[in-house]
Design an enzyme around this catalytic site. Sequence first.
Site, PDB file in Angstrom:
ATOM      1  N   LYS A  22     -11.085  -0.838  23.071  1.00 40.55           N
ATOM      2  CA  LYS A  22     -12.010   0.151  22.480  1.00 40.55           C
ATOM      3  C   LYS A  22     -12.574  -0.400  21.165  1.00 40.55           C
ATOM      4  CE  LYS A  22     -10.240   3.732  19.985  1.00 40.55           C
ATOM      5  NZ  LYS A  22     -10.820   3.875  18.650  1.00 40.55           N
ATOM      6  N   ASN A  23     -11.696  -0.973  20.323  1.00 40.89           N
ATOM      7  CA  ASN A  23     -12.136  -1.378  18.986  1.00 40.89           C
ATOM      8  C   ASN A  23     -12.871  -2.710  18.967  1.00 40.89           C
ATOM      9  OD1 ASN A  23     -11.112   1.018  18.190  1.00 40.89           O
ATOM     10  ND2 ASN A  23      -9.278   0.190  17.237  1.00 40.89           N
ATOM     11  N   ARG A  92     -16.370   8.446  13.693  1.00 44.07           N
ATOM     12  CA  ARG A  92     -16.510   7.815  12.373  1.00 44.07           C
ATOM     13  C   ARG A  92     -16.998   6.382  12.479  1.00 44.07           C
ATOM     14  NH1 ARG A  92     -14.872   6.485   7.745  1.00 44.07           N
ATOM     15  NH2 ARG A  92     -14.175   4.473   8.489  1.00 44.07           N
ATOM     16  N   CYS A 116     -11.260  11.819   8.800  1.00 44.71           N
ATOM     17  CA  CYS A 116     -10.744  12.242  10.096  1.00 44.71           C
ATOM     18  C   CYS A 116      -9.264  12.544   9.924  1.00 44.71           C
ATOM     19  CB  CYS A 116     -10.991  11.187  11.160  1.00 44.71           C
ATOM     20  SG  CYS A 116      -9.889   9.839  10.989  1.00 44.71           S
ATOM     21  N   ARG A 121     -10.778   8.166   4.758  1.00 42.92           N
ATOM     22  CA  ARG A 121     -11.607   7.120   5.396  1.00 42.92           C
ATOM     23  C   ARG A 121     -12.895   6.861   4.591  1.00 42.92           C
ATOM     24  NH1 ARG A 121      -9.998   6.993  10.874  1.00 42.92           N
ATOM     25  NH2 ARG A 121     -11.053   5.011  11.088  1.00 42.92           N
ATOM     26  N   PRO A 122     -12.809   6.464   3.326  1.00 43.01           N
ATOM     27  CA  PRO A 122     -14.021   6.174   2.551  1.00 43.01           C
ATOM     28  C   PRO A 122     -14.795   4.977   3.145  1.00 43.01           C
ATOM     29  CG  PRO A 122     -12.089   5.403   1.399  1.00 43.01           C
ATOM     30  CD  PRO A 122     -11.583   6.163   2.584  1.00 43.01           C
ATOM     31  N   ASP A 124     -16.712   3.027   0.823  1.00 47.96           N
ATOM     32  CA  ASP A 124     -17.205   2.365  -0.393  1.00 47.96           C
ATOM     33  C   ASP A 124     -17.348   0.848  -0.215  1.00 47.96           C
ATOM     34  OD1 ASP A 124     -14.356   2.644  -0.141  1.00 47.96           O
ATOM     35  OD2 ASP A 124     -14.163   1.685  -2.086  1.00 47.96           O
ATOM     36  N   LEU A 125     -16.436   0.226   0.546  1.00 49.59           N
ATOM     37  CA  LEU A 125     -16.505  -1.240   0.709  1.00 49.59           C
ATOM     38  C   LEU A 125     -17.732  -1.622   1.551  1.00 49.59           C
ATOM     39  CD1 LEU A 125     -12.730  -2.040   1.345  1.00 49.59           C
ATOM     40  CD2 LEU A 125     -13.989  -2.001  -0.829  1.00 49.59           C
ATOM     41  N   ASP A 305      -2.056   1.182  14.261  1.00 49.42           N
ATOM     42  CA  ASP A 305      -2.347   1.950  15.483  1.00 49.42           C
ATOM     43  C   ASP A 305      -1.161   2.010  16.429  1.00 49.42           C
ATOM     44  OD1 ASP A 305      -5.832   0.909  15.795  1.00 49.42           O
ATOM     45  OD2 ASP A 305      -4.792   2.286  14.455  1.00 49.42           O
ATOM     46  N   ARG A 397      -9.881   9.824  23.788  1.00 51.33           N
ATOM     47  CA  ARG A 397     -10.799   8.961  23.039  1.00 51.33           C
ATOM     48  C   ARG A 397     -10.415   7.494  23.186  1.00 51.33           C
ATOM     49  NH1 ARG A 397     -10.910  10.039  17.060  1.00 51.33           N
ATOM     50  NH2 ARG A 397     -12.151   8.131  17.289  1.00 51.33           N
TER      51      ARG A 397
HETATM   52  C1  EPZ Z   1     -10.460   0.289  12.424  1.00 55.51           C
HETATM   53  O1  EPZ Z   1     -10.796   1.411  11.628  1.00 55.51           O
HETATM   54  C2  EPZ Z   1     -10.023   0.858  13.755  1.00 55.51           C
HETATM   55  N1  EPZ Z   1     -11.138   1.606  14.370  1.00 55.51           N
HETATM   56  C3  EPZ Z   1      -8.816   1.783  13.548  1.00 55.51           C
HETATM   57  O2  EPZ Z   1      -8.397   2.220  14.843  1.00 55.51           O
HETATM   58  C4  EPZ Z   1      -7.684   0.985  12.901  1.00 55.51           C
HETATM   59  O3  EPZ Z   1      -6.613   1.840  12.639  1.00 55.51           O
HETATM   60  C5  EPZ Z   1      -8.190   0.350  11.596  1.00 55.51           C
HETATM   61  O4  EPZ Z   1      -9.368  -0.451  11.845  1.00 55.51           O
HETATM   62  C6  EPZ Z   1      -7.142  -0.542  10.947  1.00 55.51           C
HETATM   63  O5  EPZ Z   1      -6.779  -1.549  11.847  1.00 55.51           O
HETATM   64  C7  EPZ Z   1     -12.106   0.905  14.997  1.00 55.51           C
HETATM   65  O6  EPZ Z   1     -12.102  -0.312  15.032  1.00 55.51           O
HETATM   66  C8  EPZ Z   1     -13.185   1.717  15.662  1.00 55.51           C
HETATM   67  P1  EPZ Z   1     -10.403  -0.066   7.918  1.00 55.51           P
HETATM   68  P2  EPZ Z   1     -11.561   1.201  10.205  1.00 55.51           P
HETATM   69  O7  EPZ Z   1     -11.799  -0.039   7.396  1.00 55.51           O
HETATM   70  O8  EPZ Z   1     -12.558   0.111  10.326  1.00 55.51           O
HETATM   71  C9  EPZ Z   1      -9.680   1.931   3.696  1.00 55.51           C
HETATM   72  C10 EPZ Z   1      -7.747   3.748  16.488  1.00 55.51           C
HETATM   73  O9  EPZ Z   1      -6.732   4.439  16.598  1.00 55.51           O
HETATM   74  N2  EPZ Z   1     -11.114   1.704   3.458  1.00 55.51           N
HETATM   75  O10 EPZ Z   1      -9.728  -1.367   8.153  1.00 55.51           O
HETATM   76  O11 EPZ Z   1     -12.022   2.533   9.745  1.00 55.51           O
HETATM   77  C11 EPZ Z   1      -9.477   3.017   4.748  1.00 55.51           C
HETATM   78  O12 EPZ Z   1      -9.531   4.293   4.138  1.00 55.51           O
HETATM   79  C12 EPZ Z   1      -8.451   3.624  15.141  1.00 55.51           C
HETATM   80  O13 EPZ Z   1      -8.284   3.085  17.428  1.00 55.51           O
HETATM   81  C13 EPZ Z   1     -11.635   1.964   2.190  1.00 55.51           C
HETATM   82  O14 EPZ Z   1     -10.916   2.363   1.280  1.00 55.51           O
HETATM   83  O15 EPZ Z   1     -10.338   0.733   9.305  1.00 55.51           O
HETATM   84  C14 EPZ Z   1      -8.112   2.709   5.276  1.00 55.51           C
HETATM   85  O16 EPZ Z   1      -7.137   3.277   4.404  1.00 55.51           O
HETATM   86  C15 EPZ Z   1      -7.799   4.518  14.097  1.00 55.51           C
HETATM   87  N3  EPZ Z   1     -12.967   1.770   1.975  1.00 55.51           N
HETATM   88  C16 EPZ Z   1      -8.039   1.182   5.185  1.00 55.51           C
HETATM   89  O17 EPZ Z   1      -9.085   0.779   4.291  1.00 55.51           O
HETATM   90  C17 EPZ Z   1     -13.803   1.314   2.957  1.00 55.51           C
HETATM   91  O18 EPZ Z   1     -15.022   1.127   2.692  1.00 55.51           O
HETATM   92  C18 EPZ Z   1      -8.261   0.494   6.529  1.00 55.51           C
HETATM   93  O19 EPZ Z   1      -9.518   0.881   7.003  1.00 55.51           O
HETATM   94  C19 EPZ Z   1     -13.260   1.064   4.236  1.00 55.51           C
HETATM   95  C20 EPZ Z   1     -11.904   1.263   4.463  1.00 55.51           C
END
Ligand code: EPZ
Length: 416
Positions: A22-23, A92, A116, A121-122, A124-125, A305, A397
């Site tokens: 999926k991801n 998201r 969510c 889930r900010p 900002d990055l 996950d 999902r």
């Molecule tokens: C991806 O989410 C996956 N989703 C998530 O899978 C997975 O848990 C996550 O990566 C971590 O491996 C998809 O690929 C569609 P992140 P993503 O940006 O991209 C913080 C599932 O169950 N952060 O690596 O949203 C954020 O809040 C889902 O399939 C910021 O602070 O994850 C989190 O605490 C759930 N600012 C951490 O980083 C930002 O701009 C990791 O988020 C972006 C993220």
Amino acid sequence: MKKYIIKGGNRLSGEVSISGAKNAVLPILAATVISGKSSLISNIPRLKDVEVMVAILKSLGAEVDWGIDGILVNSSTINSVSLPEELVREMRSSIILMGALLARFGEAKLSYPGGCEIGPRPIDLHLKSLRQMGVVIEEAHGYLHCKAAELNGADIQLDYPSVGATENIMLAAATAKGTTVIRNAAREPEIIDLQDYLNKAGGKIKGAGTSIITIEGVKTLYECSHNIIPDRIVAGTFMVAAAITQGEVVLKNLVVEHLQSIIAKLRETGTYIESDGNLIRVVGVQNISSIEMLQTLPYPGFPTDMQAQFMALLSIAKGTSIINETVFENRFKHGEELARMGAHIKTFGKVAVIKGVNELTGAKVYARDLRGGAALVLAGLAAKGSTEVGNIHHIERGYDGFHTTLHRLGADIQLV
Ligand code: EPZ
């Protein structure tokens, strides 16, 4: 509302063939926007999240045909840069369309993706990185309006190896002017798959899978086809299903390398695992050992996950385990539901302490998010008596035919 009814106690046995990730498919479907040509993406699981992404592409004007050999996207007909609010709220991860739309049209409009179930889930990055590439972003009335007269390559240091931010930058940089370097990039296998798709389409990207990714902007991307990598989290979930039921399951069509941290931690619980090529055999044991410290980390660390699924398994381990969820703010909701089944779980912020019990008892529980919901099903497989899992739309999902596969492996589970 649909729910699963599970009668616990059956040992699982048999074979599972793992579907596409999926991801990986979500960012690659977003990437098909950039070329303005056709892309054939195969090995795609039939999941709610994929249907949402297809709906978003169609709402932008793309022609999308989901046939037996995969999804054919013709993005030449896209005539909008505004993402529909109700679909962005539903998923998201549609935020990665921002980078793709900016690459193709120099503009993107979308509502602020809601948080969510697993934390704020900010983004900002994402925004900080795109601004470095010359994108002007207005945030007002819950909307993001992004514009870039020209996308320029940049040297970007990510504060955190965010998967989504890494993907958004790769998409925006693929046809930008000049070269982009992403430092402290996410190293997940799904990032490598995105690089492979983009390079097949004529991109010039290297380093995915390491912390430094270099993207040399090219003029345009071309027609291409791509086969999605197997889903390591779906594979991990079925490995835990074998372990928690003391069953014996063979998993096929997977990439063992992507599962190393899951294999290592499962072995710590005493579960027997052997792997050979793209096949893994998992044999559960009666006395499941606790794990002193399970810490979720960015890849190649133990995946967040898989945290919920391991919490279910450790609920019936001999001894006390500690889980430290370092990736998300609030990803222990399944703990409250497991407690209704007799689990002894205490959570302190990002740390959970699980004191193993002899057995769980069936109860009425509710999925609160995707992986937490899957964990409740796993607990139901092992619990004494009948378990009802509600709100299973969360589970649908990320799992294609979850209950039918479990049923084929011998679980007493039905969808009502
Ligand atoms: C991806 O989410 C996956 N989703 C998530 O899978 C997975 O848990 C996550 O990566 C971590 O491996 C998809 O690929 C569609 P992140 P993503 O940006 O991209 C913080 C599932 O169950 N952060 O690596 O949203 C954020 O809040 C889902 O399939 C910021 O602070 O994850 C989190 O605490 C759930 N600012 C951490 O980083 C930002 O701009 C990791 O988020 C972006 C993220």
